[in-house]
Design an enzyme around this catalytic site. Structure first.
Site, mmCIF file in Angstrom:
data_model
loop_
_atom_site.group_PDB
_atom_site.id
_atom_site.type_symbol
_atom_site.label_atom_id
_atom_site.label_comp_id
_atom_site.label_asym_id
_atom_site.label_seq_id
_atom_site.Cartn_x
_atom_site.Cartn_y
_atom_site.Cartn_z
ATOM 1 N N LYS A 1 -10.881 -4.921 -11.230
ATOM 2 C CA LYS A 1 -9.476 -4.753 -11.573
ATOM 3 C C LYS A 1 -9.134 -5.648 -12.754
ATOM 4 C CE LYS A 1 -6.194 -4.577 -8.644
ATOM 5 N NZ LYS A 1 -5.574 -3.573 -9.541
ATOM 6 N N GLY A 2 -7.963 -5.374 -13.338
ATOM 7 C CA GLY A 2 -7.505 -6.212 -14.448
ATOM 8 C C GLY A 2 -7.444 -5.492 -15.766
ATOM 9 N N LYS B 1 -12.769 6.782 -10.958
ATOM 10 C CA LYS B 1 -12.926 5.328 -10.750
ATOM 11 C C LYS B 1 -14.093 4.992 -9.827
ATOM 12 C CE LYS B 1 -9.174 4.561 -13.213
ATOM 13 N NZ LYS B 1 -7.960 3.955 -12.750
ATOM 14 N N GLU C 1 -2.473 -9.830 -8.925
ATOM 15 C CA GLU C 1 -2.958 -8.762 -8.045
ATOM 16 C C GLU C 1 -3.897 -9.317 -6.973
ATOM 17 O OE1 GLU C 1 -2.862 -4.964 -11.122
ATOM 18 O OE2 GLU C 1 -4.650 -6.201 -11.031
ATOM 19 N N GLY D 1 -5.213 -3.704 -16.718
ATOM 20 C CA GLY D 1 -3.843 -3.870 -17.185
ATOM 21 C C GLY D 1 -3.451 -5.319 -17.378
ATOM 22 N N GLY E 1 -3.822 0.047 -7.996
ATOM 23 C CA GLY E 1 -4.855 0.844 -8.645
ATOM 24 C C GLY E 1 -6.137 0.041 -8.790
ATOM 25 N N ALA E 2 -7.138 0.645 -9.415
ATOM 26 C CA ALA E 2 -8.405 -0.063 -9.677
ATOM 27 C C ALA E 2 -9.048 0.544 -10.910
ATOM 28 C CB ALA E 2 -9.352 0.054 -8.482
HETATM 29 C C1 5RP Z 1 -4.035 -3.808 -13.714
HETATM 30 C C2 5RP Z 1 -5.045 -3.128 -12.869
HETATM 31 C C3 5RP Z 1 -4.876 -1.659 -12.649
HETATM 32 O O1 5RP Z 1 -4.702 -1.459 -11.300
HETATM 33 C C4 5RP Z 1 -6.081 -0.944 -13.141
HETATM 34 O O2 5RP Z 1 -6.258 -1.271 -14.521
HETATM 35 C C5 5RP Z 1 -5.931 0.561 -12.971
HETATM 36 O O3 5RP Z 1 -4.899 1.024 -13.802
HETATM 37 P P1 5RP Z 1 -4.553 2.570 -13.891
HETATM 38 O O4 5RP Z 1 -3.980 2.977 -12.569
HETATM 39 O O5 5RP Z 1 -3.543 2.652 -15.019
HETATM 40 O O6 5RP Z 1 -5.823 3.309 -14.220
HETATM 41 O O7 5RP Z 1 -5.969 -3.706 -12.371
HETATM 42 O O8 5RP Z 1 -4.374 -5.146 -13.943
#
Ligand code: 5RP
Length: 262
Positions: free
Chosen positions: A102-103, A129, A111, A105, A90-91
């Site tokens: 990213k990051g 996004k 990643e 999460g 994801g991003a």
């Molecule tokens: C985790 C990430 C995720 O890919 C990013 O935060 C997107 O998360 P989501 O799909 O829940 O919107 O970089 O470190």
């Protein structure tokens, strides 16, 4: 069932489902982290169980490793894999050149290592996004715990000389305690509002002692798969120079992993 999913979850699901087109039997696959990547892991797990797909998965976090094992994917480490055929993740933001933040999460370090060690990196996301310029989403920077406050000050001083609109930083928290990454580090979120020169910012941040890595992914991503709540899906592959659109039919009998809570 699909009718129980919100439009945003449908968008994430169709993006993840479409991105499985990049995966073939025999591949070593980087497995991203986050709610969209969780859909991907579930889709791949279903293909392993029902269609005989044979893959080795390299997870980018302990959370993803657990989920991948739960759905029957053969999990190996990056050092065992050495190099990957594709990574799908994801991003938090992507721009027209497929540069990313990213990051969100907290898994940016693994990643970025996994994505960089892949022949192809594919991003899966909903349309929210997409941005004109990176930076509205706070930029995560992973710092070691030792002297993190000094690192924070150094980062803030450095930002003053750079092409960004905001200069404040905050330590990411997990309740009352600082958030701790899988590598035992902390995350500083940089509230920049707009990043004028992402490549320069990424290089400069990584020169600061105490900084392990930042969440800017520059020239790493090859393709983005964007899902929409009505089932439409758009694949832009900048390596192939293609843009393709299709649609997923949500059928009442679809089992869309309604237990996914990530
Ligand atoms: C985790 C990430 C995720 O890919 C990013 O935060 C997107 O998360 P989501 O799909 O829940 O919107 O970089 O470190």
């Amino acid at each position: 069932m699909s009718s129980q999913l919100s439009p945003i979850d449908k968008a994430k699901f169709v993006a993840a489902k479409k991105a499985t087109d990049y995966v073939q039997s025999g591949m070593k696959v980087g497995l991203g982290t986050g709610s969209t990547a969780a859909w991907l892991v579930r889709c791949l797990g279903e293909m392993v169980q029902d269609q005989g797909l044979r893959i080795k998965g390299v997870p980018t976090s302990s959370r993803t490793a657990q989920l991948a094992r739960d759905v029957g994917i053969d999990v190996i480490s990056l050092d065992e894999a050495k190099w990957l055929d594709v990574s799908i993740d994801g991003a938090d933001e992507y721009d027209a050149s497929l540069n990313l933040i990213k990051g969100g999460g907290g898994a940016l370090l693994q990643e970025k290592i996994v994505a960089t060690a892949s022949d192809q990196m594919v991003i899966i996301a909903d349309i929210s996004k997409k941005v004109e310029a990176l930076g509205a989403f706070p930029l995560p920077v992973e710092v070691i715990p030792f002297g993190w406050q000094t690192s924070k000050t150094l980062i803030e001083e450095t930002l003053i000389g750079l092409d960004v609109l905001g200069h404040t930083t905050s330590l990411r928290m997990n309740g009352e305690a600082p958030f701790v990454t899988d590598e035992g580090n902390h995350i500083l979120d940089l509230h920049l509002n707009r990043i004028g020169n992402a490549r320069q910012l990424s290089l400069v941040l990584n020169q600061i002692p105490g900084v392990v890595e930042n969440g800017l992914f520059i020239d790493i991503c090859d393709a983005v798969v964007i899902g929409y709540g009505d089932g439409r899906v758009e694949v832009t592959d900048i390596t192939k120079g293609t843009n393709e659109q299709s649609a997923y039919d949500f059928l009442d009998e679809d089992n869309l992993f309604s237990d996914v809570m990530d």
